[in-house]
Scaffold this active site. Structure first.
Site, PDB file in Angstrom:
ATOM      1  N   GLU A   1       0.839  -1.198   0.000  1.00  0.00           N
ATOM      2  CA  GLU A   1       0.000   0.000   0.000  1.00  0.00           C
ATOM      3  C   GLU A   1       0.871   1.245   0.000  1.00  0.00           C
ATOM      4  O   GLU A   1       1.884   1.321   0.703  1.00  0.00           O
ATOM      5  CB  GLU A   1      -0.913   0.017   1.226  1.00  0.00           C
ATOM      6  CG  GLU A   1      -1.804   1.267   1.271  1.00  0.00           C
ATOM      7  CD  GLU A   1      -2.992   1.103   2.189  1.00  0.00           C
ATOM      8  OE1 GLU A   1      -3.790   0.174   1.926  1.00  0.00           O
ATOM      9  OE2 GLU A   1      -3.115   1.878   3.153  1.00  0.00           O
TER      10      GLU A   1
ATOM     11  N   PRO B   1      -0.351   9.030  -1.577  1.00  0.00           N
ATOM     12  CA  PRO B   1       0.116  10.059  -2.516  1.00  0.00           C
ATOM     13  C   PRO B   1       1.114  11.004  -1.852  1.00  0.00           C
ATOM     14  O   PRO B   1       0.784  11.631  -0.843  1.00  0.00           O
ATOM     15  CB  PRO B   1      -1.163  10.808  -2.902  1.00  0.00           C
ATOM     16  CG  PRO B   1      -2.286   9.897  -2.517  1.00  0.00           C
ATOM     17  CD  PRO B   1      -1.804   9.132  -1.324  1.00  0.00           C
TER      18      PRO B   1
ATOM     19  N   THR C   1      -3.934   5.206  -1.448  1.00  0.00           N
ATOM     20  CA  THR C   1      -4.941   5.799  -0.571  1.00  0.00           C
ATOM     21  C   THR C   1      -5.532   7.060  -1.190  1.00  0.00           C
ATOM     22  O   THR C   1      -4.965   7.673  -2.093  1.00  0.00           O
ATOM     23  CB  THR C   1      -4.367   6.138   0.814  1.00  0.00           C
ATOM     24  OG1 THR C   1      -3.463   7.247   0.699  1.00  0.00           O
ATOM     25  CG2 THR C   1      -3.639   4.948   1.405  1.00  0.00           C
TER      26      THR C   1
ATOM     27  N   HIS D   1      -8.370   3.479  -3.122  1.00  0.00           N
ATOM     28  CA  HIS D   1      -9.244   3.829  -2.004  1.00  0.00           C
ATOM     29  C   HIS D   1     -10.230   4.902  -2.452  1.00  0.00           C
ATOM     30  O   HIS D   1      -9.908   5.774  -3.264  1.00  0.00           O
ATOM     31  CB  HIS D   1      -8.428   4.383  -0.840  1.00  0.00           C
ATOM     32  CG  HIS D   1      -7.532   3.382  -0.200  1.00  0.00           C
ATOM     33  ND1 HIS D   1      -7.200   3.437   1.144  1.00  0.00           N
ATOM     34  CD2 HIS D   1      -6.893   2.302  -0.688  1.00  0.00           C
ATOM     35  CE1 HIS D   1      -6.388   2.432   1.438  1.00  0.00           C
ATOM     36  NE2 HIS D   1      -6.176   1.744   0.330  1.00  0.00           N
TER      37      HIS D   1
ATOM     38  N   ARG E   1     -15.538   5.108   4.743  1.00  0.00           N
ATOM     39  CA  ARG E   1     -16.244   6.333   5.095  1.00  0.00           C
ATOM     40  C   ARG E   1     -15.327   7.531   4.956  1.00  0.00           C
ATOM     41  O   ARG E   1     -15.687   8.566   4.420  1.00  0.00           O
ATOM     42  CB  ARG E   1     -16.774   6.257   6.530  1.00  0.00           C
ATOM     43  CG  ARG E   1     -17.646   7.456   6.906  1.00  0.00           C
ATOM     44  CD  ARG E   1     -17.747   7.638   8.404  1.00  0.00           C
ATOM     45  NE  ARG E   1     -16.494   8.085   8.988  1.00  0.00           N
ATOM     46  CZ  ARG E   1     -16.324   8.334  10.282  1.00  0.00           C
ATOM     47  NH1 ARG E   1     -17.322   8.144  11.117  1.00  0.00           N
ATOM     48  NH2 ARG E   1     -15.164   8.750  10.737  1.00  0.00           N
ATOM     49  N   GLY E   2     -14.120   7.392   5.478  1.00  0.00           N
ATOM     50  CA  GLY E   2     -13.159   8.481   5.445  1.00  0.00           C
ATOM     51  C   GLY E   2     -13.131   9.262   6.741  1.00  0.00           C
ATOM     52  O   GLY E   2     -14.011   9.150   7.595  1.00  0.00           O
ATOM     53  N   ASP E   3     -12.101  10.087   6.876  1.00  0.00           N
ATOM     54  CA  ASP E   3     -11.905  10.906   8.065  1.00  0.00           C
ATOM     55  C   ASP E   3     -12.654  12.225   7.941  1.00  0.00           C
ATOM     56  O   ASP E   3     -13.055  12.629   6.850  1.00  0.00           O
ATOM     57  CB  ASP E   3     -10.419  11.205   8.248  1.00  0.00           C
ATOM     58  CG  ASP E   3      -9.615   9.954   8.508  1.00  0.00           C
ATOM     59  OD1 ASP E   3     -10.185   8.995   9.049  1.00  0.00           O
ATOM     60  OD2 ASP E   3      -8.418   9.945   8.160  1.00  0.00           O
TER      61      ASP E   3
ATOM     62  N   ASP F   1     -19.512  -3.570  15.962  1.00  0.00           N
ATOM     63  CA  ASP F   1     -18.580  -3.312  14.869  1.00  0.00           C
ATOM     64  C   ASP F   1     -18.515  -4.516  13.922  1.00  0.00           C
ATOM     65  O   ASP F   1     -18.484  -4.357  12.692  1.00  0.00           O
ATOM     66  CB  ASP F   1     -17.197  -2.995  15.447  1.00  0.00           C
ATOM     67  CG  ASP F   1     -16.366  -2.136  14.507  1.00  0.00           C
ATOM     68  OD1 ASP F   1     -16.883  -1.114  14.019  1.00  0.00           O
ATOM     69  OD2 ASP F   1     -15.203  -2.496  14.251  1.00  0.00           O
TER      70      ASP F   1
END
Length: 563
Positions: free
Chosen positions: A21, A24, A52, A81, A111-113, A175
């Site tokens: 992985e 950028p 990512t 991603h 979902r992302g931050d 979860d």
């Protein structure tokens, strides 16, 4: 080809699949250098690689370009991603259409931050609120074209982890149930958050099987490359660190070479234990660094040695000794841009030591002074406890300049040919000699900055970069200058240069540094509190400054502060 098909094909042929992985890089030069590194790593035969998206969608265009080049120029099966952050459905579809047109069939749906500057995730108008929504949308609109991967959290999602005690059983079960819903909605692969307790991962896999999740679960392995990075990343992700790892790292934490060697050993043993259970896929979080990941794979005899592999001692990412790195390096980038990270939960120490009312600028100065004097053991700008050994050499001078309103967050003394095993300033292993220029990184008011700039004119060996939150910059060095401030000479090696100061990397770091005023300190006070308002005023008005004395033999960095 879909990643799931690659994994199934490897299993059918009795082979273990592995993948790398990347994230950028922050600069164009960093991107180009990443592709050089990627070419070398892909020569070892990974089954796929992924890139990512970037925190808050901050690197969307760069990610799309890199993914295209990975698939069609590097010629490695690529997974991109994709997050919901700041992404209405039109942008999501645009990204999916772009990678589809470039022949990419694999997406990691997240979902992302929260966007930069925000504490909580907020669903954008016309967008999605969670990864489940994204998975459902991809399947509904694109059918079976894409292979969809989702994230799994062996210790539960960081947002439900309650400190050292971890997540409650209820939160962990919820979860898992949510993970199953993502799989049932169309995900065909799970890649996990990083972990360092292999038993926790194996329990997670078993728990997933018990509730009917049958798709492959790929362990995410993040090798330890350096101690500070390890502490920071596990803090972000709220990852449990087994006692034996802490015990092994503590005596060697200031010896970068020893830490890196232990990281290879630990990663190797983790992979061996996982593979012994019948799991046949490994995913390595490289942080854009090649040697540790390849060393682990080589030890467990997985990496195919390329016909021609040129290896040389390369820069700072092998011995990252400080906050700084060369912005041209592909591994340069803020950890907050790493896709699986979440903001670190505020520890009890930080709450106890920094949630103290501040009524004036002098009160703010006092917090920094107390830290330099050892009265405080935590700082919002540091992941480590207290001052480091080398900083203690100059702590008296640091106290004096903090008293004058220069609020230091990073510094080092000048060093001229000290032995590399010195307990205070040594690094890189025995047998060498280390050098460094004195520098200080600090916040100050514009009035103080003007005085410092004027005073610095009398000291030609001093160079500086200063920037405020809005990006207004003052500097006496060229925009593209790169200044080595730490280097070492070791037997049988090239000169190692682990720490540099350059304008590009400084301007990248400034966003995070200023954000800490609000998200690391002011957030400890309630909305509307006068302390919070004062800290936010300082954030808006102060400058972040890097000052270097290039005369590491006879210079005096602190002479410029005698104003």
């Amino acid at each position: 080809m879909k990643v799931i098909e690659k994994i199934q094909e490897a299993a059918a042929n009795g082979r273990t699949a592995f993948s790398f992985e990347y994230f950028p890089p922050k600069t164009e030069e960093g991107v180009e250098n990443l592709f050089e590194r990627m070419d070398r790593m892909v020569a070892h035969g990974p089954n796929f690689c992924d890139i990512t998206w970037g925190a808050g969608g901050s690197t969307a265009d760069i990610t799309l370009d890199i993914a295209n080049r990975m698939q069609n120029m590097v010629c490695v099966e690529t997974m991109m991603h994709l997050t919901c952050t700041n992404m209405p459905v039109e942008k999501i579809d645009s990204a999916l259409d772009a990678i589809k047109s470039n022949g990419i069939q694999n997406v990691l749906a997240l979902r992302g931050d929260p966007p930069h500057g925000q504490d909580k995730f907020v669903q954008v108008a016309g967008g999605f609120s969670c990864a489940l929504d994204l998975v459902q949308h991809i399947r509904a609109k694109y059918g079976d074209y894409f292979g969809i991967t989702v994230a799994g959290y062996p210790e539960a999602h960081p947002e439900v982890i309650l400190g050292e005690e971890g997540a409650t059983e209820e939160a962990y079960s919820n979860d898992l149930a949510y993970l199953k819903r993502k799989v049932d909605a169309g995900a065909d692969l799970i890649v996990t958050q990083l972990f360092y307790d292999t038993d926790i991962f194996l329990k997670f896999v078993n728990d997933c099987r018990q509730i009917g999740i049958t798709c492959p679960i790929v362990p995410g392995i993040m090798p330890i490359n350096n101690y500070k990075g390890f502490i920071r990343m596990t803090g972000f992700c709220k990852t449990k660190i087994p006692a034996e790892i802490t015990a092994a790292l503590d005596p060697i934490k200031d010896n970068e070479e020893a830490v890196k060697a232990y990281g290879i050993h630990l990663g190797t043993e983790m992979c061996k234990k996982i593979l012994a259970t019948g799991i046949n896929t490994l995913h390595l979080y490289t942080l854009n660094m090649e040697k540790t990941a390849l060393a682990i794979l080589t030890v467990i005899s997985m990496a195919n040695r390329p016909k021609s592999y040129i290896s040389r001692t390369i820069g700072w990412d092998q011995y990252p000794h400080g906050r700084w790195g060369d912005s041209r390096n592909p591994s340069y980038g803020a950890l907050t841009d790493y896709q699986f990270t979440r903001p670190r939960g505020r520890g009890k120490k930080l709450q106890e030591e920094w949630a103290v009312p501040v009524k004036s600028v002098q009160d703010i100065n006092e917090r920094f002074i107390n830290f330099c004097q050892g009265k405080l053991t935590s700082s919002p700008w540091s992941e480590l406890d207290g001052l480091q050994p080398e900083t203690k050499i100059i702590d008296d001078q640091l106290v004096k300049i903090n008293l004058k309103g220069f609020l230091t967050i990073n510094s080092q003394p000048a060093v001229n040919a000290e032995k590399s095993d010195s307990p205070s300033v040594g690094w890189g292993g025995p047998g060498g000699y280390v050098y460094q220029k004195a520098y200080a990184e600090f916040f100050c008011a514009k009035e103080k900055l003007d005085q410092l700039i004027e005073k610095s004119k009398a000291f030609p060996s001093l160079t500086y970069i200063a920037v405020n939150k809005e990006g207004e910059t003052f500097s006496n060095i060229p925009a593209n200058a790169v200044n080595a401030v730490t280097w070492g000479v070791f037997p049988g090696k090239e000169i190692i240069q682990p720490t540099v100061v350059d304008s590009a990397s400084f301007l990248v770091w400034k966003d995070e540094a200023f954000e800490i005023w609000s998200k690391g300190w002011a957030c400890l006070f309630p909305e509307g509190d006068s302390s919070r308002e004062l800290l936010e005023q300082v954030q808006k008005s102060y400058y972040l400054v890097s000052l270097v004395d290039n005369d590491y033999i006879q210079g005096d960095l602190f002479a410029a502060f005698k104003i």
